[in-house]
Design a protein around this motif. Sequence first.
Motif, PDB file in Angstrom:
ATOM      1  N   LEU A 526       0.830  -1.193   0.000  1.00  0.00           N
ATOM      2  CA  LEU A 526       0.000   0.000   0.000  1.00  0.00           C
ATOM      3  C   LEU A 526       0.871   1.252   0.000  1.00  0.00           C
ATOM      4  CD1 LEU A 526      -2.737   1.405   0.196  1.00  0.00           C
ATOM      5  CD2 LEU A 526      -2.598   1.193   2.684  1.00  0.00           C
ATOM      6  N   ARG A 527       1.935   1.245   0.793  1.00  0.00           N
ATOM      7  CA  ARG A 527       2.826   2.405   0.847  1.00  0.00           C
ATOM      8  C   ARG A 527       3.409   2.690  -0.546  1.00  0.00           C
ATOM      9  NH1 ARG A 527       5.458   0.763   4.660  1.00  0.00           N
ATOM     10  NH2 ARG A 527       4.716   2.048   6.388  1.00  0.00           N
ATOM     11  N   ALA A 528       3.788   1.654  -1.248  1.00  0.00           N
ATOM     12  CA  ALA A 528       4.361   1.840  -2.593  1.00  0.00           C
ATOM     13  C   ALA A 528       3.329   2.405  -3.561  1.00  0.00           C
ATOM     14  CB  ALA A 528       4.899   0.498  -3.105  1.00  0.00           C
ATOM     15  N   ILE A 529       2.082   1.992  -3.413  1.00  0.00           N
ATOM     16  CA  ILE A 529       1.023   2.502  -4.289  1.00  0.00           C
ATOM     17  C   ILE A 529       0.770   3.971  -4.009  1.00  0.00           C
ATOM     18  CG2 ILE A 529      -1.449   2.358  -4.763  1.00  0.00           C
ATOM     19  CD1 ILE A 529      -1.227  -0.686  -4.354  1.00  0.00           C
ATOM     20  N   LEU A 530       0.674   4.324  -2.735  1.00  0.00           N
ATOM     21  CA  LEU A 530       0.383   5.709  -2.379  1.00  0.00           C
ATOM     22  C   LEU A 530       1.507   6.649  -2.802  1.00  0.00           C
ATOM     23  CD1 LEU A 530      -1.099   5.229   1.229  1.00  0.00           C
ATOM     24  CD2 LEU A 530      -2.358   5.597  -0.895  1.00  0.00           C
ATOM     25  N   LEU A 531       2.748   6.199  -2.677  1.00  0.00           N
ATOM     26  CA  LEU A 531       3.907   7.075  -2.916  1.00  0.00           C
ATOM     27  C   LEU A 531       4.543   6.867  -4.283  1.00  0.00           C
ATOM     28  CD1 LEU A 531       5.589   6.835   0.620  1.00  0.00           C
ATOM     29  CD2 LEU A 531       3.876   8.459  -0.199  1.00  0.00           C
ATOM     30  N   ASN A 532       3.848   6.205  -5.179  1.00  0.00           N
ATOM     31  CA  ASN A 532       4.379   5.999  -6.529  1.00  0.00           C
ATOM     32  C   ASN A 532       4.749   7.354  -7.152  1.00  0.00           C
ATOM     33  OD1 ASN A 532       4.259   5.786  -9.534  1.00  0.00           O
ATOM     34  ND2 ASN A 532       3.812   3.644  -9.076  1.00  0.00           N
ATOM     35  N   PRO A 533       5.980   7.547  -7.558  1.00  0.00           N
ATOM     36  CA  PRO A 533       6.393   8.879  -8.038  1.00  0.00           C
ATOM     37  C   PRO A 533       5.721   9.306  -9.340  1.00  0.00           C
ATOM     38  CG  PRO A 533       8.147   7.254  -8.343  1.00  0.00           C
ATOM     39  CD  PRO A 533       7.099   6.586  -7.528  1.00  0.00           C
ATOM     40  N   GLN A 534       5.351   8.353 -10.196  1.00  0.00           N
ATOM     41  CA  GLN A 534       4.688   8.699 -11.455  1.00  0.00           C
ATOM     42  C   GLN A 534       3.166   8.727 -11.317  1.00  0.00           C
ATOM     43  OE1 GLN A 534       7.343   6.254 -11.629  1.00  0.00           O
ATOM     44  NE2 GLN A 534       8.619   8.057 -12.081  1.00  0.00           N
ATOM     45  N   ARG A 535       2.625   7.821 -10.505  1.00  0.00           N
ATOM     46  CA  ARG A 535       1.169   7.716 -10.394  1.00  0.00           C
ATOM     47  C   ARG A 535       0.775   7.632  -8.910  1.00  0.00           C
ATOM     48  NH1 ARG A 535       2.199   4.128 -14.881  1.00  0.00           N
ATOM     49  NH2 ARG A 535       2.152   2.335 -13.466  1.00  0.00           N
TER      50      ARG A 535
END
Length: 860
Positions: A526-535
């Motif tokens: 979830l952290r990676a999804i929220l903080l995705n630099p492109q999306r």
Amino acid sequence: MARVKAIHRFTVRAAVPPALSALEELAANLRWAWHQPTRDLFGTVSPRQWQDTGHDPIALLAAVSPERLAELAADPSFVERANRQRDDLNDYLGSARWYQSLPKDQAPQSIAYFSPEFGIAEALPQYSGGLGILAGDHLKSASDLGVPLVGVGLFYRAGYFSQAISADGWQQESYPELDPDGLPLSVLRRADGTAALVELAMPDDRILHARVWRTMVGRVPLLLLDADVPANDDDLRTVTDRLYGGGAEHRLQQELLLGIGGVRALKLWAEYTGQEKPCVFHTNEGHAGFLGLERICDLIAGGLTFSEALQVVRSGTVFTTHTPVAAGIDRFEVTLVERYVSDGLLPGVNLSDVLALGSEAIDGAPSGVFNMAIMGLRLGQRANGVSKLHGSVSRRMFSSLWPGFDPVEVPIGSVTNGVHAPTWTDPMLTALASEKLGAADTTLADWASDAVSDADLWSVRSRMREQLVTDARRRVTAAWHHANPGRVIPEWLGAVLDPGILTIGFARRVPTYKRLTLMLHDPERLRAILLNPQRPVQLVIAGKSHPADDEGKALIQKLVRFGQEPGLREHLVFLPDYDIGMAQILYPGTDVWLNNPLRPLEACGTSGMKAALNGSLNLSILDGWWDEYFDGENGWAIPSAGSSVGAAERDAIEATALYELIEHRIAPTFYERDENGIPRRWLHSIRHTLATLSGELSADRMVRQYVQELYLPAAEFERRMTADDYAAARELAKWKARVSTAWPGVRVLEVQLTGADAAPEVGDTLSATARVKLNGLDPDDVSVDVVFGVSRDGNELADARMRHLYPASTGAGEADGVAEVFSGELVLKRAGSIGYTVRVVPRNDLLASPAEMGLVAVAE
């Protein structure tokens, strides 16, 4: 300041200048809760105070200065505007609408709608969640359609509760008391001007008194009973203190007051206002089920027996169930009910008859538990769930009340909930529909039209997201102040959320089955999804846990703590004190609405409907309304693992599917832009959602369906039952008693199907004959049917069909008694292994369903 034990409050109403009398008239009718021109008018009085008072006209008029009122009274354009809105309200109240186009001899002139909670406006917090909001929307659409509804509920001095979140993420409850004098309420009064009081006999020779508050929801009167009156003992004054508060005895007291007291309040209301008494009674969930017993009590006083009165009450009663799980039903210990139900409370009604209505035992044996939903089903001839899937779940859940019948035949239908579009559609979207499409009603707008460009639609959607971000920052800052009094406001609070980021919303009550924290199953994912630099993605979450539900509070705490991590706190916020005012900004401001309950435990789930009316796309488990409306273009379905796997494995599978959808389908589509920065593919789905769902999800559709499928048939049956001094009710009671007595001896003795052994083909006609022992009943008392279909494993018939058999001849003097011969024909319409049987059920044109009496005899 001197410290005191308690602060007593009262409201001082503003002295409004005569020139502004229209403002008082407009404030007194809750139509302002959904009529935007009226809301805009009050917003003009004082924009800041309009915001500070929670968009409450009465509180606004009490807060605004006399100088400002005098200034407005001297402004001819404002006075003319106010008078114009008052004239519009009067026209709305008096003009013929949809319901008035129905035949007068079929349409009932008064329909009572009972609910334990009503969510109508932020200023009148008499709701806890979806049930109350649904009830409020039902009244609003009934008003818009001209349906002569009258609502009945309780007035809770402290409402549900106000929610705050502590510094460590734990839910905190407070119960600020409401002053009814500061609300759009008036006391129902007798002809001599004294307050009308409802009285209920209580144990130990005590009396529970309740005054009746009255308000107008557009054209619909709403009566709210209030036990906080001086005539009551101190403990009885708290009966209506809080919604869903206290223990079992407190809850029973509330439900007795709602049901029995509610009917008595209706009688007083009809007497003192000259209105027609209702002939159809709609029970919104089982909480108000005792209303049927009060009506039976009145009929017994008029000369009917209990059984005869029961037929009358059933004929005009509609029961709606909202829960798909037995644990969600109100159940009381029989000993507690025995203590409260007495001849003083319900004169002429025997306790044994009351207990039988709520008994969970089908064979008449004592069950020890009194079930309010079961009583509701036994007192209502017509019943429904609140989505197609929920109707199916309800038929299985309550199938034991109709033993011998397949769940599909259980007489519980479905009317899928709807939401009141004028309340829940953002004014910016309404303005766009009006300007570009000429449609003030967004549910009727042609959203596929080129008159609304993608740029127009995207601009509105972006402004609604900006509006949410602004409101969320304000609420988060206020919450931080509450949890950290006296501390300096950190800079990061001003950067919470970003109006340009994909925004996913999730808000609802927090029982465990709604799985608030499913999104946290894999925190790193979830952290990676929220903080995705492109999306990047951001989550806006809200919801209340019942004060006694520590497990639900722990879920909120887990989520809040996760969102407090530096780097994440700008992307995930929990907004405390979820209410109507918050919801009206939250739903439109989200790009995606998330719902991930355990299927099939979500009866409907109307929050996603409100989001869809604003062009938000849904991301949900196929449960409730989404199960019947998801079409692959209006959002995404989270695959359900089903109940065959364990709870932990199920959560893992469904959480993974949720992450996959957001990461690989939702975010890429949202961020796919053309040279003008417009997400064309995303907007195609928004247009499709608005064009295909707006009308279907409207509460207007829902209320029309209730009228046509439930209220009109109920009114017709009630007229038949009451005509000629209740002749039909008396006859039906005798007939049911005779059939029930004889039924244990009804048998299908022999079945013959001529031609079945001659290799029949599709299209052939076979002759069916059955010899049935009627045990003294007449052939007209029963329906004898041959049931046939594709035979599967065991005794299951797939795609079953039914053909009625007719009396052929009578034989008498047989050793097994009188046997009646029934015969008929059936046409073979499909190939395969065909199974068949013959069944017998009671038949009477005053039965709404063949299964109504729960009696069936099947060939062995």
